[in-house]
Write a protein that holds these residues in place. Structure first.
Motif, short mmCIF file in Angstrom:
data_model
loop_
_atom_site.label_atom_id
_atom_site.label_comp_id
_atom_site.label_asym_id
_atom_site.label_seq_id
_atom_site.Cartn_x
_atom_site.Cartn_y
_atom_site.Cartn_z
N GLN A 13 0.83 -1.21 0.00
CA GLN A 13 0.00 0.00 0.00
C GLN A 13 0.86 1.26 0.00
N ILE A 14 0.36 2.26 -0.70
CA ILE A 14 1.00 3.57 -0.75
C ILE A 14 0.14 4.56 0.04
N ILE A 81 4.33 -4.46 2.27
CA ILE A 81 5.03 -3.18 2.40
C ILE A 81 3.98 -2.07 2.35
N SER A 82 4.04 -1.18 3.33
CA SER A 82 3.12 -0.03 3.34
C SER A 82 3.90 1.24 3.65
N THR A 83 3.70 2.26 2.82
CA THR A 83 4.17 3.58 3.19
C THR A 83 2.97 4.28 3.83
N PHE A 106 7.06 -2.85 7.07
CA PHE A 106 7.24 -4.14 6.40
C PHE A 106 6.64 -5.18 7.34
N MET A 107 5.42 -5.63 7.06
CA MET A 107 4.77 -6.63 7.92
C MET A 107 5.14 -8.02 7.41
N LEU A 108 5.70 -8.81 8.30
CA LEU A 108 6.21 -10.13 7.94
C LEU A 108 5.25 -11.22 8.37
N ALA A 109 4.87 -12.03 7.42
CA ALA A 109 4.08 -13.23 7.71
C ALA A 109 5.00 -14.41 7.44
N LEU A 137 10.00 5.31 -0.57
CA LEU A 137 9.20 6.41 -0.03
C LEU A 137 8.55 7.25 -1.12
N GLN A 138 9.17 7.33 -2.28
CA GLN A 138 8.64 8.13 -3.37
C GLN A 138 7.79 7.33 -4.35
#
Length: 155
Positions: A13-14, A81-83, A106-109, A137-138
Motif C-alpha cells: 500500500q501507498i 510493504i506499506s508507506t 514491512f509486515m512479515l508473515a 518512499l517516493q
C-alpha cells in the motif's frame, strides 16, 4: 533452495492512512487476511506481540517498523510493504522507552521460524540502502513497491 518470501502487489500500500500504530497494524494485517496469507488470529496476534516486543527502527531516511508474530497464525509466507501518509509512533525495537516516528511498515508473515533470522538480516541490509529507501518512499503505486523489492530477499 526454494525461495520462501515474495512480494504481492495486492498487499502493498501507498500512503496508508492510519491514526496510530495499532490502526496501521490492524489495516495491514486485515489485508493479509483478506488475501489468504494469514489466519483470522493474525491481526490480534500482531498487535499483542507489538506491545511486548516493539519493532520500530530509526533509519537515516525514515523510521521503519517490522511487525511479525508466531508462525501458527500464517497460512503462506508474505511480506507486506506499506508507506504511510502521515508517520505514526512505534516503540523502538532496541529500547521500548523511545518512540520512533514510522513512515514505512514491512509486515512479515513467516511460515517457518527458522527463516526469521536470515529474513531480518536481509531486510536490515536493504533498509540501510538510502537510495532504495528514498525510492520506496517516493513510489507512486503498490506495483512500484513490489518491483523495487523483488529479488532483494533470497530466503
Amino acid at each position: 533452495m526454494e525461495k520462501t518470501f515474495q512480494f504481492d502487489t495486492s498487499v502493498n500500500q501507498i500512503a496508508l492512512e492510519a491514526n496510530n500504530a495499532k490502526d496501521a497494524l490492524k489495516k495491514i494485517s486485515s489485508l493479509l487476511y483478506d488475501f489468504g496469507y494469514v489466519k483470522s488470529t493474525y491481526p490480534e496476534a500482531i498487535i499483542t506481540r507489538e506491545k511486548s516486543f516493539p519493532t520500530g527502527l530509526p533509519f537515516e531516511k525514515c523510521g521503519i517498523a517490522l511487525p511479525h508474530t508466531d508462525c501458527c497464525h500464517v497460512n503462506k509466507p508474505m511480506i507486506s510493504i506499506s508507506t504511510l501518509k502521515t508517520p505514526v509512533v512505534f516503540k523502538n525495537m532496541g529500547d521500548a522507552s523511545q518512540d520512533v516516528s514510522v513512515k514505512m511498515i514491512f509486515m512479515l508473515a513467516m511460515k517457518k521460524s527458522e527463516n526469521q533470522l536470515q529474513l531480518l538480516s536481509e531486510l536490515m541490509e536493504n533498509l540501510q540502502d538510502n537510495i532504495l529507501m528514498e525510492n520506496l518512499l517516493q513510489a507512486h503505486s503498490s506495483e512500484e513497491l513490489t518491483k523495487l523489492m523483488s529479488g532483494r530477499i533470497t530466503v
